[in-house]
Design a protein around this motif. Structure first.
Motif, short mmCIF file in Angstrom:
data_model
loop_
_atom_site.label_atom_id
_atom_site.label_comp_id
_atom_site.label_asym_id
_atom_site.label_seq_id
_atom_site.Cartn_x
_atom_site.Cartn_y
_atom_site.Cartn_z
N ALA A 2 -36.14 -7.00 21.82
CA ALA A 2 -36.00 -6.73 23.16
C ALA A 2 -34.68 -7.25 23.89
CB ALA A 2 -37.15 -7.71 23.85
N GLN A 3 -34.25 -8.32 23.23
CA GLN A 3 -32.67 -8.77 23.90
C GLN A 3 -31.79 -7.76 23.34
OE1 GLN A 3 -31.67 -11.49 25.71
NE2 GLN A 3 -30.02 -10.22 25.73
N TRP A 4 -31.90 -7.33 22.11
CA TRP A 4 -30.68 -6.32 21.52
C TRP A 4 -30.74 -5.08 22.57
CZ3 TRP A 4 -27.68 -5.96 16.76
CH2 TRP A 4 -27.53 -7.30 16.15
N MET A 5 -32.15 -4.82 23.01
CA MET A 5 -32.37 -3.56 23.62
C MET A 5 -31.55 -3.73 25.09
SD MET A 5 -36.11 -2.09 22.86
CE MET A 5 -36.01 -1.06 24.21
N ARG A 6 -31.72 -4.97 25.61
CA ARG A 6 -31.08 -5.08 26.67
C ARG A 6 -29.70 -5.50 26.71
NH1 ARG A 6 -34.28 -9.90 26.55
NH2 ARG A 6 -36.33 -9.55 27.74
N TRP A 7 -29.17 -5.76 25.78
CA TRP A 7 -27.51 -5.88 25.36
C TRP A 7 -26.98 -4.04 25.34
CZ3 TRP A 7 -27.66 -9.79 21.09
CH2 TRP A 7 -27.81 -11.03 21.45
N ARG A 8 -27.88 -3.40 24.62
CA ARG A 8 -27.43 -2.15 24.25
C ARG A 8 -27.53 -1.34 26.01
NH1 ARG A 8 -26.04 2.20 24.84
NH2 ARG A 8 -25.65 3.82 23.41
N ARG A 9 -28.62 -1.59 26.50
CA ARG A 9 -28.84 -0.98 27.65
C ARG A 9 -27.45 -1.14 28.76
NH1 ARG A 9 -33.46 -3.16 30.99
NH2 ARG A 9 -31.92 -4.56 31.20
N ASP A 10 -27.42 -2.51 28.87
CA ASP A 10 -26.53 -2.99 29.64
C ASP A 10 -25.11 -2.92 29.53
OD1 ASP A 10 -28.77 -3.49 31.11
OD2 ASP A 10 -28.89 -5.79 30.66
N GLY A 11 -24.79 -2.55 28.20
CA GLY A 11 -23.34 -2.15 27.64
C GLY A 11 -22.74 -3.59 27.61
#
Length: 211
Positions: free
Chosen positions: A198-207
């Motif tokens: 989930a944290q990696w998804m946040r990083w990817r989504r938020d650039g």
């Protein structure tokens, strides 16, 4: 590695991130019998302006030890199951189960290292790094007879990748509402791997490329 365009990543900060979280990699070469040979081992990763260097070692009895030439190195990242029930548009879009993950595949050339001084330097870098991660204080003492025997029983390698493929399958091909819902669902699971994803998804989504 098969990478649909939606999941292809070229920013090497993601490779830094992958190897920082887990530098226990799989090294694959072609064996003399025509079948692939694979060794799972820890490595030391260095990225500088002039390229990438990965160093590690084999036990001498390993059939892969001393391999010269082409090799593939596989790096694993976080991964977890994604339920179609988490998507707000699951019925309208007939969503199905999937698996989200991050991974990298590096292709390049292996160079064996047998020089004692070079081996000492490589082992010292490896042990210093990992001792630091567990608060240990073990030191490499190459003049100690037992450690000299250990050095005689290994073959080091340097690997310089000519091609780096990074795959981030993190729901970025879905609408924002789906991404938020998957992140929220993974974050509530009693599974560290799911929460990390989930944290990696946040990083990817938020650039977020700062880490």
């Amino acid at each position: 590695m098969f990478i649909p365009s939606a999941f292809a990543e070229t920013d090497l900060i993601w490779l830094d991130r992958l190897l920082a979280r887990d530098a226990f990699v799989t090294l694959v070469t072609n064996g003399a019998d025509g079948y692939p040979q694979a060794t799972r081992l820890p490595v030391v990763y260095t990225r500088e302006a002039d390229g990438i260097l990965i160093e590690g070692h084999w036990a001498k009895p390993n059939p892969q030890a001393g391999h010269v030439g082409p090799a593939t190195l596989l790096v694993n990242g976080p991964h977890a199951y994604v339920s179609p029930g988490w998507y707000p548009d699951k019925d309208a879009q007939a969503r199905v189960p999937t698996w989200n993950y991050a991974a990298a595949e590096l292709r390049g050339v292996l160079e064996p290292v047998t020089d004692p001084d070079a081996l000492v330097a490589m082992l010292d870098a490896l042990s210093t790094h990992y001792e630091g991660t567990v608060g240990g204080d073990w030191d490499l003492l190459p003049i100690e007879p037992r450690q000299q025997r250990m050095l005689a029983g290994i073959v080091g390698f340097r690997f310089r990748p000519a091609q780096v493929q990074i795959k981030l399958k993190l729901s970025q091909n879905h609408p924002e509402a789906n991404q938020r819902s998957v992140i929220d669902a993974l974050s509530t699971l009693d599974a560290p791997a799911s929460r990390e994803l989930a944290q990696w998804m946040r990083w990817r989504r938020d650039g977020d490329t700062a880490g």
